[in-house]
Structures are given as structure tokens and as C-alpha cells.
Enzyme design. Structure first.
Site, PDB file in Angstrom:
ATOM      1  N   CYS A  69       0.860  -1.176   0.000  1.00  0.00           N
ATOM      2  CA  CYS A  69       0.000   0.000   0.000  1.00  0.00           C
ATOM      3  C   CYS A  69       0.899   1.230   0.000  1.00  0.00           C
ATOM      4  CB  CYS A  69      -0.860  -0.031   1.269  1.00  0.00           C
ATOM      5  SG  CYS A  69      -1.873   1.425   1.504  1.00  0.00           S
ATOM      6  N   CYS A 204      -0.601   3.954  -6.268  1.00  0.00           N
ATOM      7  CA  CYS A 204      -1.620   3.431  -5.350  1.00  0.00           C
ATOM      8  C   CYS A 204      -1.875   2.013  -5.837  1.00  0.00           C
ATOM      9  CB  CYS A 204      -2.897   4.273  -5.438  1.00  0.00           C
ATOM     10  SG  CYS A 204      -4.289   3.534  -4.542  1.00  0.00           S
TER      11      CYS A 204
HETATM   12  N1  DGL Z   1      -4.020   0.885  -2.037  1.00  0.00           N
HETATM   13  C1  DGL Z   1      -3.542   1.923  -1.218  1.00  0.00           C
HETATM   14  C2  DGL Z   1      -2.409   2.706  -1.831  1.00  0.00           C
HETATM   15  O1  DGL Z   1      -1.573   2.107  -2.470  1.00  0.00           O
HETATM   16  C3  DGL Z   1      -4.506   2.718  -0.414  1.00  0.00           C
HETATM   17  C4  DGL Z   1      -5.713   3.235  -1.040  1.00  0.00           C
HETATM   18  C5  DGL Z   1      -6.621   3.799   0.047  1.00  0.00           C
HETATM   19  O2  DGL Z   1      -6.948   3.027   0.960  1.00  0.00           O
HETATM   20  O3  DGL Z   1      -6.942   4.989  -0.021  1.00  0.00           O
HETATM   21  O4  DGL Z   1      -2.290   3.890  -1.646  1.00  0.00           O
END
Ligand code: DGL
Length: 285
Positions: A69, A204
Site C-alpha cells: 500500500c 496506489c
Molecule cells: N491501495 C492503497 C495505496 O496504495 C490505499 C488506497 C486507500 O486506501 O486509499 O495507496
């Protein structure tokens, strides 16, 4: 067993690449569906939620946790690595946590993370790199700072897409996702007077789930860096230096999928992106 953590489903893009690269390794995935999306939350809350998730994965047998993440990595990785982990018994017992920004910056700049001063030829690169991310990832400025340290003449165009991760999580229809992707790309293009970026980082882990929409609307000359592949490359290098994190050789590889939210919902949504067969279980505290 290696742990992979994300706020929700996005880290499955990383998990998929890791399973393909390390078919003999067991993985535990934790999606914090009770708190997704992280992207617009205050930083302190993201740090606390990430620490809790890492501890859950440690307790369930992962000695290495990959923060799959960008938001958690951008906001919490350094703090957990420097301020929290060394103070815990986990560190003494050989546990570790790694993020996904460093390998992505390495790939984007073709410079090892440890090298923080510009070297030839990166010193003279004048490319334009677009970074798409959540509000919190972009506000952290980590991509721009780390890229510019290594490539001072590169232009980094940072574009927030505050609703896209949440919309992907909620399984909104393709037309709405496409509208959000188009808006993000239009924002990035406007920041650079319509000049196409040479490379785009989908910063993301939810965004690779709509990479086809980014591909459709980014200029054809823009290369999209595949973060899941980059993370797999980087982990391969890391495990070659720290093989004990890969787990016992010869053991039957296992995959455990955990959620802090509703397991049926998480399994149903995961199916949309990752096909049949992904069954989430509720994380018991
Ligand atoms: N998938 C995550 C990222 O890479 C987080 C997205 C979220 O929960 O806002 O930032």
C-alpha cells in the site's frame, strides 16, 4: 510465511505478482476493509492502523511484512522501521517490515535506494514522471523528494486522485472509474502544459486494477511502470540476501487471506479483480 498488507483489495495486485514470482512461498494477506480507504485519513491514524496490521501479521507467523500500500508506506513505513520496530521484541526476534515506495523510486530513477546523491547519467536526465496517488501519498511528497534526490533535473508531476481507490473498493461501474481516471490524467496533463509524461507511476496499489483505463487515456508515448512487478523484482533481490524470510524450503505453500471487515464481501469483490477462489477470513483480534 510473508505478510502482505493493504487498506483493502489494492494489495492483491502486489500479492498476485509475488505469488507468481515465488510459487514455493507461503503468503498471508491482510486487507483492512474496516477502515478502507486510507487515502484521505489523517497521518497519525494511518500510522496506528498500519502498526496494528503489521503486528497481526507478525503474530500469525509472518516474519517479513510487505506494506502493499503506497499510502501506508508513504506515511508509516519509515516511522515503523525507525521508531517502533527497534523498540519491540519483534525486532529482536528477527521480524521486519518493508514498503513499496523505495523499489518504485529505484525503478523510476534506475538508481539504488542507498544512493541518494545524483550519479551520471541520472544527474542529467530531464524526463517527466507523473505520479498518481491518494491525497495522503501525494501530500507526503515522498515520491517527488526521493526521485529528485537522484535525478534533480527530472520533472515530477504529482496528481491526487482522492476518490479512485474508494470507488474501486466499492466496485463502482467501469464508466465511473473511467471518469475518475480521465479526470486524474487531465489534471496531470494540465500541470505540465499538455506535455506527455515519459513515465507514469500508478502510486496506489488499487490503480493497477484499472491500468487499462490509464492506458486508454494516457498519451501512447507514456510508459506505465508496473509497481507489482517492480515490487516482485525488489523482493527477489531482498530474499536473495535474507533467504530466511522466504520460509522453510520444501514446505507446502499456503495462502491465507484475512480481512478486518466482512469476509463474504471482501471475497466477492476480490473475485471481480482476481478471479474465483479467493476466500477471505475474518481477522480474529
Ligand atoms: N491501495 C492503497 C495505496 O496504495 C490505499 C488506497 C486507500 O486506501 O486509499 O495507496
Amino acid at each position: 510465511m510473508i505478510g502482505v498488507f493493504d487498506s483493502g483489495l489494492g494489495g492483491l495486485t502486489v500479492l498476485r505478482a509475488l505469488i507468481a514470482r515465488f510459487p514455493e512461498t507461503s503468503f498471508a494477506y491482510l486487507g483492512d476493509h474496516a477502515h478502507v480507504p486510507y487515502g484521505n485519513r489523517p497521518s497519525e491514524e494511518i500510522v496506528d492502523l498500519t502498526r496494528l496490521a503489521v503486528e497481526h501479521l507478525f503474530r500469525r507467523g509472518s516474519r517479513l511484512v510487505v506494506l502493499g500500500c503506497n499510502t501506508a508506506t508513504a506515511v508509516a513505513a519509515r516511522r515503523l522501521q525507525r521508531n517502533w520496530l527497534p523498540e519491540t521484541h519483534w525486532k529482536a526476534e528477527g521480524h521486519n517490515v518493508v514498503g513499496i515506495v523505495a523499489p518504485t523510486v529505484e525503478a523510476a530513477t534506475q538508481t539504488p535506494w542507498a544512493v541518494t546523491t545524483p550519479q551520471y547519467p541520472q544527474k542529467f536526465l530531464t524526463d517527466r514522471i507523473a505520479v498518481f496517488g491518494t491525497t495522503r501519498t501525494i501530500a507526503s511528497n515522498v515520491y517527488a523528494e526521493e526521485i529528485r534526490k537522484r535525478c534533480p533535473k527530472v520533472t515530477v508531476v504529482q496528481q491526487i486522485s482522492s476518490e479512485l481507490a474508494g470507488a474501486i473498493e466499492q466496485g463502482r461501474d467501469e464508466a465511473e472509474l473511467e471518469r475518475l481516471v480521465e479526470t486524474a490524467i487531465a489534471g496531470a496533463m494540465a500541470q505540465s502544459d499538455g506535455e506527455a509524461p515519459h513515465r507514469a507511476i500508478l502510486g496506489c496499489t488499487h490503480f493497477p486494477l484499472v491500468e487499462h483505463l490509464f492506458r486508454r487515456h494516457l498519451p501512447p508515448a507514456t510508459r506505465i511502470l508496473s509497481q507489482p512487478e517492480i515490487v516482485a523484482d525488489s523482493l527477489e533481490d531482498y530474499l536473495s540476501r535474507h533467504p530466511h524470510y522466504a520460509g522453510a524450503a520444501g514446505a507446502e505453500p499456503r495462502l491465507v487471506l484475512l480481512t478486518t471487515g466482512n469476509p463474504d464481501e471482501a471475497s466477492a469483490r476480490a473475485r471481480v479483480f482476481a478471479g474465483e477462489g479467493l476466500v477471505f477470513h475474518r481477522l480474529e483480534a
